[in-house]
Design a protein around this motif. Sequence first.
Motif, PDB file in Angstrom:
ATOM      1  N   UNK A   1       5.180  -6.740   1.302  1.00  0.00           N
ATOM      2  CA  UNK A   1       4.934  -8.144   0.979  1.00  0.00           C
ATOM      3  C   UNK A   1       3.823  -8.746   1.843  1.00  0.00           C
ATOM      4  N   UNK A   2       3.360  -7.997   2.849  1.00  0.00           N
ATOM      5  CA  UNK A   2       2.450  -8.598   3.831  1.00  0.00           C
ATOM      6  C   UNK A   2       1.083  -7.918   3.841  1.00  0.00           C
ATOM      7  N   UNK A   3       0.051  -8.722   3.566  1.00  0.00           N
ATOM      8  CA  UNK A   3      -1.313  -8.182   3.490  1.00  0.00           C
ATOM      9  C   UNK A   3      -1.936  -7.910   4.855  1.00  0.00           C
ATOM     10  N   UNK A   4      -1.384  -8.525   5.897  1.00  0.00           N
ATOM     11  CA  UNK A   4      -1.999  -8.372   7.221  1.00  0.00           C
ATOM     12  C   UNK A   4      -1.177  -7.472   8.133  1.00  0.00           C
ATOM     13  N   UNK A   5      -0.282  -6.702   7.544  1.00  0.00           N
ATOM     14  CA  UNK A   5       0.525  -5.739   8.303  1.00  0.00           C
ATOM     15  C   UNK A   5       0.333  -4.380   7.640  1.00  0.00           C
ATOM     16  N   UNK A   6      -0.041  -3.398   8.433  1.00  0.00           N
ATOM     17  CA  UNK A   6      -0.218  -2.066   7.861  1.00  0.00           C
ATOM     18  C   UNK A   6       0.592  -1.042   8.666  1.00  0.00           C
ATOM     19  N   UNK A   7       1.469  -0.334   7.978  1.00  0.00           N
ATOM     20  CA  UNK A   7       2.312   0.654   8.670  1.00  0.00           C
ATOM     21  C   UNK A   7       1.557   1.967   8.789  1.00  0.00           C
ATOM     22  N   UNK A   8       1.274   2.340  10.026  1.00  0.00           N
ATOM     23  CA  UNK A   8       0.507   3.568  10.265  1.00  0.00           C
ATOM     24  C   UNK A   8       1.395   4.783  10.492  1.00  0.00           C
ATOM     25  N   UNK A   9       2.689   4.544  10.779  1.00  0.00           N
ATOM     26  CA  UNK A   9       3.539   5.708  11.032  1.00  0.00           C
ATOM     27  C   UNK A   9       4.852   5.341  11.685  1.00  0.00           C
TER      28      UNK A   9
ATOM     29  N   UNK B   1       7.592  12.789   6.560  1.00  0.00           N
ATOM     30  CA  UNK B   1       7.105  13.570   5.412  1.00  0.00           C
ATOM     31  C   UNK B   1       7.801  13.140   4.121  1.00  0.00           C
ATOM     32  N   UNK B   2       9.104  12.912   4.213  1.00  0.00           N
ATOM     33  CA  UNK B   2       9.856  12.474   3.028  1.00  0.00           C
ATOM     34  C   UNK B   2       9.380  11.104   2.550  1.00  0.00           C
ATOM     35  N   UNK B   3       9.167  10.191   3.496  1.00  0.00           N
ATOM     36  CA  UNK B   3       8.733   8.838   3.129  1.00  0.00           C
ATOM     37  C   UNK B   3       7.349   8.861   2.482  1.00  0.00           C
ATOM     38  N   UNK B   4       6.492   9.751   2.990  1.00  0.00           N
ATOM     39  CA  UNK B   4       5.145   9.838   2.418  1.00  0.00           C
ATOM     40  C   UNK B   4       5.178  10.304   0.969  1.00  0.00           C
ATOM     41  N   UNK B   5       6.051  11.255   0.690  1.00  0.00           N
ATOM     42  CA  UNK B   5       6.180  11.743  -0.684  1.00  0.00           C
ATOM     43  C   UNK B   5       6.728  10.627  -1.563  1.00  0.00           C
ATOM     44  N   UNK B   6       7.753   9.944  -1.041  1.00  0.00           N
ATOM     45  CA  UNK B   6       8.402   8.895  -1.816  1.00  0.00           C
ATOM     46  C   UNK B   6       7.441   7.745  -2.135  1.00  0.00           C
ATOM     47  N   UNK B   7       6.590   7.394  -1.161  1.00  0.00           N
ATOM     48  CA  UNK B   7       5.696   6.243  -1.354  1.00  0.00           C
ATOM     49  C   UNK B   7       4.416   6.607  -2.094  1.00  0.00           C
TER      50      UNK B   7
ATOM     51  N   UNK C   1      -4.208   6.446   5.507  1.00  0.00           N
ATOM     52  CA  UNK C   1      -3.697   6.132   6.847  1.00  0.00           C
ATOM     53  C   UNK C   1      -2.209   5.786   6.828  1.00  0.00           C
ATOM     54  N   UNK C   2      -1.648   5.608   5.639  1.00  0.00           N
ATOM     55  CA  UNK C   2      -0.241   5.233   5.534  1.00  0.00           C
ATOM     56  C   UNK C   2       0.652   6.340   6.101  1.00  0.00           C
ATOM     57  N   UNK C   3       1.419   6.001   7.115  1.00  0.00           N
ATOM     58  CA  UNK C   3       2.336   6.955   7.767  1.00  0.00           C
ATOM     59  C   UNK C   3       1.647   8.215   8.296  1.00  0.00           C
TER      60      UNK C   3
END
Length: 229
Positions: free
Chosen positions: A148-156, A181-187, A193-195
Amino acid sequence: MPIGAQYLEVAAHLADVCRSCGRDPHDVKLIAVSKTVEAPRIQEAIDAGAHVFGENRPDQIMDRHARYPHEEWHFIGNVQSRRIKDIVPCAALIHSVYEEHHLARIERAAQEAGKVQDILIEVNVSGEESKGGAAPQEVPRLLRATEAFDHVRVRGLMTMAPQGDLDVAERCFADLRELRDRMRVEWDSPDAAFLSELSMGMSEDWERAVAQGATMVRIGRAIFSEDFA
Ligand SMILES: *Cc1c(COP(=O)(O)O)cnc(C)c1O
């Protein structure tokens, strides 16, 4: 040994450990955790080549970021709502986010600071009661909330392993990597850069963390303490 020499020794050892497990030393960032030393001592590490530092108290990261603005400052401590506005302008990365209600505050502070705030989700893999972090099963909900947040980026993801038994610590690091690894597949995010980051490993256990895929190690005493053996 002087701080500069200790830093260089840890950095060289980290490069060796990376090579010995078939990893490129450039893929693991050494974060010098300077929380226990007086600010002027940090210069000794900078002179030896350290440019990424970790702090766990808001006042300290503010002070040190102001004193050494050209270095990269990471916040690794307990996040409190009312201090988020102080941490965000200083922190290249906040390692220790795990409360959903903090996300909106980080969003607002980042927007005000004109930045996108990179964060890691702290996970309590071991389930020790004394430790902060989300339970592994809460991670999907937190990731969904960040969308929901454009100024927050989850790197890991970040974790702290139980101390005292390196095999237990290594299991914990492997579990964090598997969760990531599981979350990356799911998303299946289009953002590379995500996770992509795994912040795990401290002075006692970082070699095991590197073997399990750490991309950042947070090392304090091995660099800054005079009597870390
Ligand atoms: C203090 C601290 C470290 C560094 O610990 P050392 O054992 O001194 O290397 C790493 N991560 C976090 C979250 C810390 O608070």
